[in-house]
Design a protein around this motif. Structure first.
Motif, PDB file in Angstrom:
ATOM      1  N   VAL B  51       0.849  -1.197   0.000  1.00  0.00           N
ATOM      2  CA  VAL B  51       0.000   0.000   0.000  1.00  0.00           C
ATOM      3  C   VAL B  51       0.884   1.246   0.000  1.00  0.00           C
ATOM      4  O   VAL B  51       1.833   1.333   0.781  1.00  0.00           O
ATOM      5  CB  VAL B  51      -0.935   0.013   1.234  1.00  0.00           C
ATOM      6  N   VAL B  52       0.582   2.173  -0.939  1.00  0.00           N
ATOM      7  CA  VAL B  52       1.231   3.493  -0.911  1.00  0.00           C
ATOM      8  C   VAL B  52       0.197   4.472  -0.366  1.00  0.00           C
ATOM      9  O   VAL B  52      -0.891   4.615  -0.921  1.00  0.00           O
ATOM     10  CB  VAL B  52       1.702   3.931  -2.313  1.00  0.00           C
ATOM     11  N   MET B  53       0.518   5.135   0.737  1.00  0.00           N
ATOM     12  CA  MET B  53      -0.476   5.894   1.485  1.00  0.00           C
ATOM     13  C   MET B  53      -0.077   7.359   1.641  1.00  0.00           C
ATOM     14  O   MET B  53       1.014   7.660   2.125  1.00  0.00           O
ATOM     15  CB  MET B  53      -0.617   5.253   2.878  1.00  0.00           C
ATOM     16  N   ASP B  54      -0.938   8.260   1.223  1.00  0.00           N
ATOM     17  CA  ASP B  54      -0.766   9.686   1.530  1.00  0.00           C
ATOM     18  C   ASP B  54      -1.124   9.878   2.999  1.00  0.00           C
ATOM     19  O   ASP B  54      -1.837   9.056   3.584  1.00  0.00           O
ATOM     20  CB  ASP B  54      -1.710  10.502   0.630  1.00  0.00           C
ATOM     21  N   ILE B  55      -0.637  10.931   3.641  1.00  0.00           N
ATOM     22  CA  ILE B  55      -0.975  11.114   5.059  1.00  0.00           C
ATOM     23  C   ILE B  55      -2.112  12.100   5.231  1.00  0.00           C
ATOM     24  O   ILE B  55      -3.150  11.799   5.812  1.00  0.00           O
ATOM     25  CB  ILE B  55       0.246  11.560   5.876  1.00  0.00           C
ATOM     26  N   ARG B  56      -1.935  13.319   4.718  1.00  0.00           N
ATOM     27  CA  ARG B  56      -2.970  14.309   4.984  1.00  0.00           C
ATOM     28  C   ARG B  56      -4.046  14.241   3.908  1.00  0.00           C
ATOM     29  O   ARG B  56      -3.800  14.559   2.746  1.00  0.00           O
ATOM     30  CB  ARG B  56      -2.375  15.706   5.051  1.00  0.00           C
ATOM     31  N   MET B  57      -5.218  13.825   4.344  1.00  0.00           N
ATOM     32  CA  MET B  57      -6.346  13.683   3.420  1.00  0.00           C
ATOM     33  C   MET B  57      -7.600  14.115   4.154  1.00  0.00           C
ATOM     34  O   MET B  57      -7.642  14.101   5.384  1.00  0.00           O
ATOM     35  CB  MET B  57      -6.493  12.223   2.987  1.00  0.00           C
ATOM     36  N   PRO B  58      -8.618  14.490   3.409  1.00  0.00           N
ATOM     37  CA  PRO B  58      -9.904  14.760   4.060  1.00  0.00           C
ATOM     38  C   PRO B  58     -10.384  13.484   4.737  1.00  0.00           C
ATOM     39  O   PRO B  58     -10.179  12.388   4.218  1.00  0.00           O
ATOM     40  CB  PRO B  58     -10.836  15.126   2.901  1.00  0.00           C
ATOM     41  N   GLY B  59     -11.008  13.634   5.925  1.00  0.00           N
ATOM     42  CA  GLY B  59     -11.449  12.436   6.639  1.00  0.00           C
ATOM     43  C   GLY B  59     -10.305  11.836   7.428  1.00  0.00           C
ATOM     44  O   GLY B  59      -9.449  12.545   7.944  1.00  0.00           O
ATOM     45  N   MET B  60     -10.269  10.517   7.460  1.00  0.00           N
ATOM     46  CA  MET B  60      -9.229   9.835   8.226  1.00  0.00           C
ATOM     47  C   MET B  60      -7.862  10.104   7.612  1.00  0.00           C
ATOM     48  O   MET B  60      -7.704  10.106   6.390  1.00  0.00           O
ATOM     49  CB  MET B  60      -9.517   8.320   8.230  1.00  0.00           C
ATOM     50  N   ASN B  61      -6.857  10.352   8.484  1.00  0.00           N
ATOM     51  CA  ASN B  61      -5.534  10.599   7.896  1.00  0.00           C
ATOM     52  C   ASN B  61      -4.798   9.281   7.683  1.00  0.00           C
ATOM     53  O   ASN B  61      -5.191   8.220   8.180  1.00  0.00           O
ATOM     54  CB  ASN B  61      -4.736  11.613   8.735  1.00  0.00           C
ATOM     55  N   GLY B  62      -3.725   9.371   6.922  1.00  0.00           N
ATOM     56  CA  GLY B  62      -3.026   8.176   6.470  1.00  0.00           C
ATOM     57  C   GLY B  62      -2.386   7.372   7.581  1.00  0.00           C
ATOM     58  O   GLY B  62      -2.297   6.138   7.508  1.00  0.00           O
ATOM     59  N   ILE B  63      -1.967   8.070   8.639  1.00  0.00           N
ATOM     60  CA  ILE B  63      -1.299   7.338   9.719  1.00  0.00           C
ATOM     61  C   ILE B  63      -2.293   6.447  10.454  1.00  0.00           C
ATOM     62  O   ILE B  63      -2.008   5.288  10.783  1.00  0.00           O
ATOM     63  CB  ILE B  63      -0.598   8.330  10.667  1.00  0.00           C
ATOM     64  N   GLU B  64      -3.484   7.011  10.674  1.00  0.00           N
ATOM     65  CA  GLU B  64      -4.502   6.205  11.353  1.00  0.00           C
ATOM     66  C   GLU B  64      -4.924   5.010  10.479  1.00  0.00           C
ATOM     67  O   GLU B  64      -5.067   3.879  10.954  1.00  0.00           O
ATOM     68  CB  GLU B  64      -5.710   7.081  11.683  1.00  0.00           C
TER      69      GLU B  64
END
Lengths: 613, 131
Positions: B51-64
């Motif tokens: 999985v390639v995951m962005d962190i700051r996104m609308p809604g749940m963030n990538g770290i969570e």
């Protein structure tokens, strides 16, 4: 003129009033009216008493001598003018030699000031009446006339006045000491050979010699004094020439002064007794004049003198020091009048020294106040600057982030299109330019982020209760001014997190400033810190106006503000900072009851070794 | 040998397309999601290898989201891909298998993906979470 001529005639007839004790035969009889006129006109002090001993006539100068007007004296009994003692001082046999000229010498001390010789002549009067008596008065020592004595007194007082004037304009203690010592020793001043000043030092509980002026030996004096007296300067100029306090020639007496000291509780010490005394202590030939007590030989030896005067310096019951003066070089006796004027100088000295210590105290208080004010200004300035920098940093950071994503897409696709193209492809160069320029922009954005606080966190072990304490310190002045009571409560050991101390401090300050704005009429601002499960919880609570219902939802949106002039970035920045620490923020508010902001930040107990550097 | 399947979570549409084209060129099968929530809804079905995951996104963030993926699929490695270099210092992000700062030069992302896949293959077993 007829009176005058009658007088001259009478004088001629008598051969002049006798000036000496040479008796001459009384062959001529005088008429009383002539005698009265004669005495009235006489240039010298002369008094004619009637047989009852009352003044029949006296010359102008006689009346002035006794401080009366001429009319005032007529018919007044002579003892009333000169005093009983002086009147009785006449030899007892004088009255038995009637109708003879003779003279007797006696001294009358008029008001203790004037010495004079009075020649008494009992005059035969025509008509065989009782004897009239003529006093002819000669001043014994010319300089000691009342007038010259008064003149000298005036001169002394003007010396004191000049010294006092210069003293009044002096602020510095060492200047004041210099003026007093020069005044006591200068030829134009009090003309003592040497003078020493000792001051009470409450801190060390001692009386200590502070300064002295004077030559160290007759040779020294014979070199310096002519030089000083020929310089022709006035006393004022001399007093004002505040050179170095210790001149080369005064070095030895200053060494002596430096060694003069006594414990203030040593009530038996000569210096302390003199210091505590209310009157001058005179020492002659090693003994106190009043008590005959011997003065400690060691003290006499160190002063190198056996006769001196010690004047206590007292200003309104406050004993501030001791002034010693002597004539160690010339060995001239210190006379009563020298002591009197030295006491006058001592009074001025005490006032000036006391004033200087008060001034100094006031000055140090003013300096402390000034320092506190500067520190307050400085901390306000730092606070303001930190706030500005942080806001600026946050703004540029979020701007840079917004730019970064589109740049990644632009440059990424340009690179994608470039892949697999041959060297001579005509689209190759434009695509390369796009990719390179995007890379340049990304570099700029990266540097902006590096410099803005948003991207430059220094995560380390941090203690929230220490950070909250610092925030209270920084805001203390403003809290006080706004009438807000600050409270900081922390559970023992609570508040350890991993974070960027500067940014956490910034977050707390932002929240506290919001609270302060909500309490324009004062109130309570408290921060409570406790450990939850894996979390550190901070409640920032105020007793302010609360947050209006309608703005509550937009609190964390940038540029939402209820304050004129507010940036609307305070809470968004706080929320960003807390989010960057993996934390949460929540707000509870009731209108007119206050607001509580709760921060939750992951707890972190580990304290790394080099963290505190 | 089957193609490794990469799942990309990225809220920016243009970047999703860029990453897809880049990684497909490298021989990967690529699926994308626009939010963390969408990723979690589809991950069981998609069963990606990485999985390639962005962190700051609308809604749940990538770290969570990363935490939840690790709960359910501990064998699936996660590469964090973000514009914020500051998250590198957030200890929660240390649990990721790799951390890449977004750049127009996708070389870093592509080599990170390749390296994480090779490491898994060599070991043959899921590694313990590196904390």
């Amino acid at each position: 003129m007829s009176l005058a001529s009658a007088g001259e005639e009478a004088v001629r007839n008598t051969g002049g009033p006798p000036r000496s004790a040479s008796p001459s035969p009384a062959t001529l009889e005088l008429r009383v009216p002539d005698l009265v006129k004669l005495v009235f006109q006489w240039e010298q002090p002369a008094v004619l008493l009637d047989p009852a001993g009352r003044i029949a006539s006296w010359s102008r100068n006689a009346a002035r001598l006794y401080g009366r007007s001429r009319a005032e004296g007529v018919e007044v009994p002579w003892p009333e003018i000169v005093g009983e003692v002086a009147a009785l001082a006449e030899p007892p046999w004088a009255g038995s030699l009637r109708n003879h000229f003779f003279c007797t010498n006696h001294e009358i001390d008029s008001r203790g000031l004037v010495r004079m010789r009075v020649s008494r002549t009992d005059l035969p009067v025509s008509g065989g009446g009782e004897g009239y008596r003529l006093y002819l008065i000669t001043e014994l020592t010319e300089p000691e006339t009342l007038r010259s004595r008064l003149e000298r007194r005036v001169a002394e007082l003007s010396i004191i006045r000049e010294i006092a004037e210069v003293l009044q304009s002096a602020m510095d203690l060492s200047d004041i000491l210099h003026i007093i010592l020069v005044g006591a020793t200068a030829g134009q001043g009090l003309s003592f050979n040497r003078a020493f000043l000792l001051l009470a030092d409450g801190e060390n509980n001692e009386l200590r010699g502070r300064a002295a002026v004077g030559p160290s030996s007759p040779e020294d004096a014979s070199r310096i004094w002519p030089e000083l007296s020929s310089s022709g300067t006035t006393l004022k100029d001399l007093l004002r020439s505040l050179g170095p306090l210790i001149r080369e020639s005064d070095r030895r007496v200053n060494d002596i002064a430096g060694n003069l000291h006594a414990d203030l509780d040593d009530a038996d010490h000569f210096l302390i007794r003199a210091f505590r005394s209310t009157s001058t202590v005179r020492v002659r030939d090693g003994r106190e004049v009043a008590s005959e007590r011997e003065v400690d030989p060691a003290l006499l030896e160190s002063l190198a003198v056996r006769s001196f005067v010690a004047v206590p310096l007292v200003d309104e019951d406050r004993h501030v020091g001791l002034l010693l003066a002597d004539n160690a070089i010339t060995d001239k006796t210190v006379e009563e009048r020298d002591v009197e004027i030295l006491e006058l100088l001592g009074m001025q000295a005490a006032i000036a020294i006391h004033r200087s210590s008060l001034t100094q105290e006031l000055q140090s208080q003013a300096e402390a106040l000034e320092k506190a004010y500067r520190e307050m200004r400085e901390s306000q300035r730092r606070l303001l600057q930190a706030e500005r920098l942080s806001t600026l940093g946050q703004m540029s950071a979020s701007l840079a982030h917004e730019i970064r994503n589109p740049l990644v897409a632009m440059g990424g696709f340009a690179r994608l299109l470039l892949e697999g193209r041959t060297e001579d492809d005509r689209d190759r160069e434009p695509l390369e330019i796009i990719a390179d320029e995007v890379r340049r922009l990304e570099g700029i954005v990266g540097r902006v982020l590096e410099f803005s606080s948003g991207d430059r966190q220094r995560m380390q072990w941090a203690d929230m209760s220490a950070i909250a304490g610092e925030a209270f310190n920084l805001l203390q002045w403003e809290l006080d001014k706004a009438g807000i009571v600050g409270l900081l409560e922390a559970d023992p050991g609570a508040g350890h997190v991993r974070g960027d101390r500067d940014r956490l401090l910034q977050a707390l300050i932002n929240l506290m400033q919001n609270s302060m704005h909500a309490m324009p009429d004062g109130g309570t601002l408290s921060i409570r810190i406790r450990n939850g499960e894996g979390w550190v919880e901070l409640d920032i609570e105020d007793s302010g106006t609360g947050i209006q219902e309608e703005v509550r939802s937009g609190l964390f949106e940038p540029f939402t503000t209820t304050r004129p002039g507010g940036t609307g970035l305070g809470l968004p920045i706080v929320s960003q900072i807390i989010a960057d620490h993996g934390g949460q923020i929540s707000i509870k508010s009731r209108e007119e009851q206050g607001t509580t902001v709760r921060l939750r930040i992951p707890a972190w107990q580990e304290k790394e070794e080099d963290d505190d550097a | 040998m089957t193609m490794p399947k990469i799942m990309i979570i990225e809220d920016e549409k243009n970047l999703r397309l860029l990453y897809r084209m880049d990684l497909e060129k490298d021989g990967h099968e690529v699926v994308t999601a626009g939010t963390a929530e969408e990723c979690l809804a589809r991950i069981d079905d998609e069963a990606p290898d990485l999985v390639v995951m962005d962190i700051r996104m609308p809604g749940m963030n990538g770290i969570e989201a990363m935490g939840r993926i690790m709960d359910r699929h501990p064998n699936v490695p996660v590469v964090l891909n973000t514009a914020y270099s500051s998250y590198q210092e957030n200890f929660l992000s240390w649990t990721a298998d790799a951390y890449v700062v977004k750049s127009s030069d996708t070389g870093e992302l592509r080599s990170a993906v390749g390296k994480v896949l090779r490491d898994r293959k060599q070991r043959g077993v899921p590694p313990a979470l590196a904390i």
